[in-house]
Write a protein that holds these residues in place. Structure first.
Motif, PDB file in Angstrom:
ATOM      1  N   PRO A 113      24.519  28.464  30.302  1.00  0.00           N
ATOM      2  CA  PRO A 113      23.414  27.936  30.010  1.00  0.00           C
ATOM      3  C   PRO A 113      22.266  27.412  31.383  1.00  0.00           C
ATOM      4  O   PRO A 113      23.187  26.922  32.295  1.00  0.00           O
ATOM      5  CB  PRO A 113      22.340  26.908  29.183  1.00  0.00           C
ATOM      6  N   ILE A 114      21.053  27.357  31.852  1.00  0.00           N
ATOM      7  CA  ILE A 114      20.548  27.700  33.514  1.00  0.00           C
ATOM      8  C   ILE A 114      20.666  25.621  32.469  1.00  0.00           C
ATOM      9  O   ILE A 114      20.060  24.797  31.898  1.00  0.00           O
ATOM     10  CB  ILE A 114      19.248  27.315  33.357  1.00  0.00           C
ATOM     11  N   ALA A 115      20.808  24.605  33.558  1.00  0.00           N
ATOM     12  CA  ALA A 115      21.157  22.878  33.119  1.00  0.00           C
ATOM     13  C   ALA A 115      19.011  23.087  33.313  1.00  0.00           C
ATOM     14  O   ALA A 115      18.410  23.455  33.902  1.00  0.00           O
ATOM     15  CB  ALA A 115      20.960  22.480  34.918  1.00  0.00           C
ATOM     16  N   ASN A 116      18.966  21.321  32.323  1.00  0.00           N
ATOM     17  CA  ASN A 116      17.051  21.469  31.678  1.00  0.00           C
ATOM     18  C   ASN A 116      17.554  20.120  32.791  1.00  0.00           C
ATOM     19  O   ASN A 116      16.357  20.049  31.489  1.00  0.00           O
ATOM     20  CB  ASN A 116      17.929  21.899  30.335  1.00  0.00           C
ATOM     21  N   GLY A 117      18.769  19.143  32.439  1.00  0.00           N
ATOM     22  CA  GLY A 117      18.225  17.658  33.146  1.00  0.00           C
ATOM     23  C   GLY A 117      17.675  17.028  32.081  1.00  0.00           C
ATOM     24  O   GLY A 117      17.035  16.585  32.838  1.00  0.00           O
TER      25      GLY A 117
END
Lengths: 332, 332
Positions: free
Chosen positions: A130-134
């Motif tokens: 996934p794209i990082a969500n922090g």
């Protein structure tokens, strides 16, 4: 797990022990995963574990033939391919970090499909990240960052895992490169991940865990290495470490592969890495220093480590000479 | 050039002007590349250039049909595909930044092959990039870095190119994202490049040039954005900029897509970006600030820009309201 254990280590016709360093890593850090080794005529490496045929290995439960040796001349030789075919026919998967991919060998690909076995090229991402969500995760994370590439970051994290476990602290080495993946059977080949998903892959690798559990994340590259610094920063922001360990090799004359680029000081690495890590984890601390003193004498190493420890005010060890016990203590 | 000019801009059945913002960007920044627009029933966008049929466009020299509109519902509709087929048959290439790739449409792929035309999905790297070597190149480079994503970095670099050219200074906008590539016909889709090759792709994009030539490199992400910071650092180290311009949007309440993450101050961005840039280019300087004041009134914008200019001691403009002339002056 990406790789099924236990393994049969394939050493092939390794020209020398260095050519078999992946096998050596597995043997050193995960001896419980190794049922034996497979060697061919001309092999000059030896893991001091039983030499087994494919059939013997299967009888002992081997699930994966792991290519623990670098190939010569950039091709997978016919003699290797014959062994790989035998392994597939006997019911084993094959895992490899070679540049030449297993899946690009039509003979292997067809046989793996026919037998329902896996060909695992650990250089190639095996997952959609996934794209990082922090978002902050539970559990603790420690990341090794280096003044340069290849200064002992993987070794440090491995040794730290060993020391933590000795102390009864739950800890997991998290591989981010191919050797680490082959050793532990899991991980991400971060340098092969598409840019947008780098930090997300590291979040995926180090998910929520018990409050007292430590992920010990293998570092990659260096913030100061022009070729790979982006990978390092993705690792810092995706890993969101609570603790950083600075890694260094004291005799290097310039950044690896970059003549004209001097190594940063440990102070510069500390300040830069910490500032960037605190963007995602304001509580992050630098807890210790790991120095690869292989190029120094015993006496020189002792002096060097003591000097750095005094100058930086942080526990400083060579985990190969001394173990990582003092770094594990520092993580408490 | 990746894309052959001039273009016919495909607006399709754009729901509103915002859906056609790629076409608007091309019309604004490269009007000389546009022979006309192609609109379908229901189109609510207008570039105020001639409406042309495919045949008329080819007669006027159009070489590429550029998809300047976002599609609805994540599919390329049949009515669009019919136009694309007509364009391929008439001898045009097609370029697109859509998520759905042109090359994944069997009808288009077959027709492009038959006619010897190119389908250029600018989201997909069209080149094998090297690993960065960190060697200093001739010519000058300026990079826009942001406190966050989507704060006007592309616009700033575009406006700067315009101001530099007005002054007779040789300058080239270097696109690092899909919109920039479609606008200028060249560039790298940095967020889609494999990690190891990110910095190398930026070196490739900004090669040796005349001593007085400026590459104006489109920024990506932010050093302070947990999801994309690695891309930003690769851009800084691959670009090796001589000059940095700080970009900011003053009304944003948190980092884009990351609730709970505050934006860094301009001071923090300045210090972090400059320290990292000086790893590869010790002469690098921060030369100016670009603020997207679209959400402020004329009066508020004036006050805000003046305050930042005083506080930071650097020329501070909104290039949309004021042009980038003062930033171009600062680059001297």
């Amino acid at each position: 797990m990406l790789l099924k254990t236990p393994y049969l280590l394939f050493l092939g016709d390794a020209a020398d022990p260095l050519a078999a360093k992946v096998a050596q890593g597995i043997k050193d850090w995960r001896p419980e995963h190794c049922v034996g080794q497979f060697r061919q005529p001309g092999c000059n490496a030896d893991m001091n574990i039983p030499d087994l045929s494919i059939d013997e290995a299967v009888q002992k439960g081997a699930k994966t033939l792991v290519v623990g040796v670098a190939n010569r001349g950039g091709v997978i030789s016919d003699s290797w391919l014959s062994v790989f075919e035998e392994a597939l026919n006997a019911g084993m998967d094959i895992a490899s970090g070679l540049h030449n991919l297993l899946v690009d060998e039509p003979r292997l690909k067809a046989l793996a499909e026919k037998n329902g076995r896996a060909l695992i090229d650990v250089r190639v991402p095996q997952h959609e990240y996934p794209i990082a969500n922090g978002v902050k995760r539970k559990g603790k994370r420690c990341l090794a960052v280096g003044t340069d590439c290849s200064v002992g970051k993987m070794y440090t994290a491995m040794a730290l895992e060993q020391s933590m476990k000795k102390r009864g602290v739950p800890a997991t080495f998290r591989a981010t490169g191919q050797t680490g993946i082959l050793i532990t059977g899991n991980g991400i080949p971060l340098d092969a991940v598409v840019a947008d998903f780098m930090a997300g892959s590291v979040e995926w690798l180090t998910p929520d865990n018990d409050d007292n559990h430590w992920d010990l994340i293998e570092g990659q590259g260096s913030l100061f290495h022009a070729s790979y610094s982006g990978v390092t920063l993705a690792l810092i922001h995706g890993g969101a470490p609570d603790a950083l360990i600075l890694c260094h090799e004291p005799t290097r004359e310039h950044m690896r592969g970059l003549p004209g680029y001097a190594l940063p000081s440990l102070e510069a690495l500390r300040d830069m890495a910490l500032s960037l890590a605190q963007v995602v984890n304001p509580e992050c601390k630098v807890v210790g220093i790991s120095v690869n003193t292989a190029a120094l004498s015993e006496e020189e190493a002792k002096t060097y480590l003591a000097d750095v420890e005094t100058k930086m005010g942080l526990p400083t060890v060579d985990p190969f000479r001394d173990s990582a016990d003092r770094l594990a203590d520092a993580l408490k």
